[in-house]
Design an enzyme around this catalytic site. Sequence first.
Site, PDB file in Angstrom:
ATOM      1  N   PHE A  79       0.748  -1.696  -0.309  1.00 10.43           N
ATOM      2  CA  PHE A  79      -0.118  -0.551   0.145  1.00 10.43           C
ATOM      3  C   PHE A  79       0.551   1.315   0.096  1.00 10.43           C
ATOM      4  O   PHE A  79       0.223   2.478  -0.236  1.00 10.43           O
ATOM      5  CB  PHE A  79      -0.935  -0.148   1.912  1.00 10.43           C
ATOM      6  CG  PHE A  79      -0.578   0.132   2.279  1.00 10.43           C
ATOM      7  CD1 PHE A  79       0.318   1.200   2.961  1.00 10.43           C
ATOM      8  CD2 PHE A  79       0.573  -1.371   3.523  1.00 10.43           C
ATOM      9  CE1 PHE A  79       0.990   0.965   4.572  1.00 10.43           C
ATOM     10  CE2 PHE A  79       0.683  -0.796   4.883  1.00 10.43           C
ATOM     11  CZ  PHE A  79       1.076   0.141   5.106  1.00 10.43           C
ATOM     12  N   ILE A  99       2.599   7.481  13.271  1.00 13.44           N
ATOM     13  CA  ILE A  99       1.340   6.401  14.072  1.00 13.44           C
ATOM     14  C   ILE A  99       2.055   5.709  15.295  1.00 13.44           C
ATOM     15  O   ILE A  99       3.373   5.479  15.603  1.00 13.44           O
ATOM     16  CB  ILE A  99       0.948   4.959  12.787  1.00 13.44           C
ATOM     17  CG1 ILE A  99       1.312   4.300  12.369  1.00 13.44           C
ATOM     18  CG2 ILE A  99      -0.394   6.055  12.251  1.00 13.44           C
ATOM     19  CD1 ILE A  99       1.249   3.412  11.350  1.00 13.44           C
ATOM     20  N   PHE A 142       5.073  -3.829   8.144  1.00 14.93           N
ATOM     21  CA  PHE A 142       6.168  -2.557   7.588  1.00 14.93           C
ATOM     22  C   PHE A 142       7.870  -3.738   7.720  1.00 14.93           C
ATOM     23  O   PHE A 142       7.621  -4.217   8.416  1.00 14.93           O
ATOM     24  CB  PHE A 142       6.339  -1.571   8.451  1.00 14.93           C
ATOM     25  CG  PHE A 142       4.972  -0.247   8.807  1.00 14.93           C
ATOM     26  CD1 PHE A 142       5.322   0.301   7.198  1.00 14.93           C
ATOM     27  CD2 PHE A 142       4.203  -0.681   9.139  1.00 14.93           C
ATOM     28  CE1 PHE A 142       4.036   0.858   7.114  1.00 14.93           C
ATOM     29  CE2 PHE A 142       2.476  -0.121   9.055  1.00 14.93           C
ATOM     30  CZ  PHE A 142       2.610   0.895   8.325  1.00 14.93           C
TER      31      PHE A 142
END
Length: 582
Positions: A79, A99, A142
């Site tokens: 993404f 985040i 990630f």
Amino acid sequence: MFLAGPPGHTLLRLPRLPLLLLLVQAVGRGLGRASPAGGPLDDVVIERYHIPMACPREVQIGDYVRYHYNGTFEDGKKFDSSYDRSALVAIVVGVGRLITGMDRGLMGMCVNERRRLIVPPHLGYGSIGVAGLIPPDATLYFDVVLLDVWNKADTVQVSILLRPPHCLRMVQNSDFVRYHYNGTLLDGTSFDTSYGRGSTYDTYVGSGWLIKGMDQGLLGMCPGERRKIIIPPFLAYGEKGYGTVIPPQASLVFHVLLVDVHNPKDTVQLQTLELPPGCVRRAVAGDFMRYHYNGSLMDGTLFDSSHSRNHTYNTYIGQGYIIPGMDQGLQGACMGERRRITIPPHLAYGENGTGDKIPGSAVLIFDVYIIDFHNPADPVEIKTLSRPSEACNDTTKPGDFIRYHYNCSLMNGTRLFSSHDHGGPQEATLGANKVIEGLDKGLQGMCVGERRQLVVPPHLAHGENGARGVPGSAVLLFEVELVSREDGLPTGYLFVWHEDPPANLFEDMDLNKNGEVPPEEFSTYIKTQVDDGKGRLMPGQDPEKTIGDMFQNQDRNQDGKITAEELKLKSDEDQERIHEEL
């Protein structure tokens, strides 16, 4: 090396929309996706799948970091990726700009470490997600590699990798330095090196020519020293970076080798390494000097040596024949002295250097050994070492025949010749050009048994060309001892009478009274006069040869006998010659 000041280009800014990690959402806790084990995740899962061996620093809250990442969903669909934008993320961690899952996942990370982070929804984008990009309640994966970390409280970090045992001089502000370097980012990515250009980086320190961190990191460095200097971005190129090789907010690492340092106000530096005892004279401007040297740069690189040529360097000093620093550095030296002369470039070869061995702006170091020096006006230096205890009424003078012992050496002690090697004393007639002029002068005025030390300059010895075994322009040191002295004869005489010669010389010489004097009668007569003390032959020659020469001079028609008409005293011949000239 990159200069301080605005660069010519800057990196492209990161697009705002894809920076999902920079969007801070107020999300609820939510239940989240299932964990790899099947249950919901309560916290970030961290997999450290590459840990560097050396980790001098770990990420802490408030640090500024730069990193690359790939972001995917559980099914592997991507993404977002910083690689796709060719631009790293550069941001402060732990202060709510990321985040929560990323903030937590980066804590404790090392530069060049690689991590896989699994971020549950409540630590990512929660039940809201990001419209059209990240669905609600999505677990995010990630792959992260940390490339840089620093803090606003950081200072320049200096690590001394190698320091020479002798530090000639430390770098200070306003000094001019020459150094080699390798420049890398904190992750090891090379951005520049002086070695690839084959020349040092040359600049002033503390004068605004360098980035602030390098100005600080070079201070206190010694020539020949190696350092690792880590510079935070705000002391380097900051938010703008430099061109395409140094990104914004990049920490820089320099491995530096300092080659030399000087200040435009420097003068020649002298260091006496060895001073022989009994220095009675020091070199002055106008002297001609012979010396050996080793010439090196400040880092120890040898660029020239007279020893390799096995020949001294010979020159006048203080008259502009050599570089100004050497002209200054050789004055005041003693024969036999060893001294180190450090010459700044403005007194050497300046900004351009010379040849392929002395670069521009190079400090030169000469280790010099003074062999000898003299002045073209120097006389023979005579020092009496000892005299006989008894009274001395007769001293040597031109024309005297003398016997003497001698030792001859260069001023550095190198032995050249000695009469003792030949089993007997040397013989000479003073003033007859049989020995070098300086020795002839030094032997005059001596008493039998006297010992002298003579220092003979080259213009009174063997001159610029030298002789077999004697270097050109060499000052010679003699130790002489007079063994004997005999009065010489006037120039042109082979025999002299102590009193007036006989009135009837031919009759006395014609022993058989036949009106002729053959060689045998002539020789017998002359020897009898010598034995009776009535006359003497020229000293220092074979008597038979001398008598034979006398006979040849009198036998004017060369018929092997002398007649009364042929026999003439030299004094009578000289008088006749005067009358002829008149």
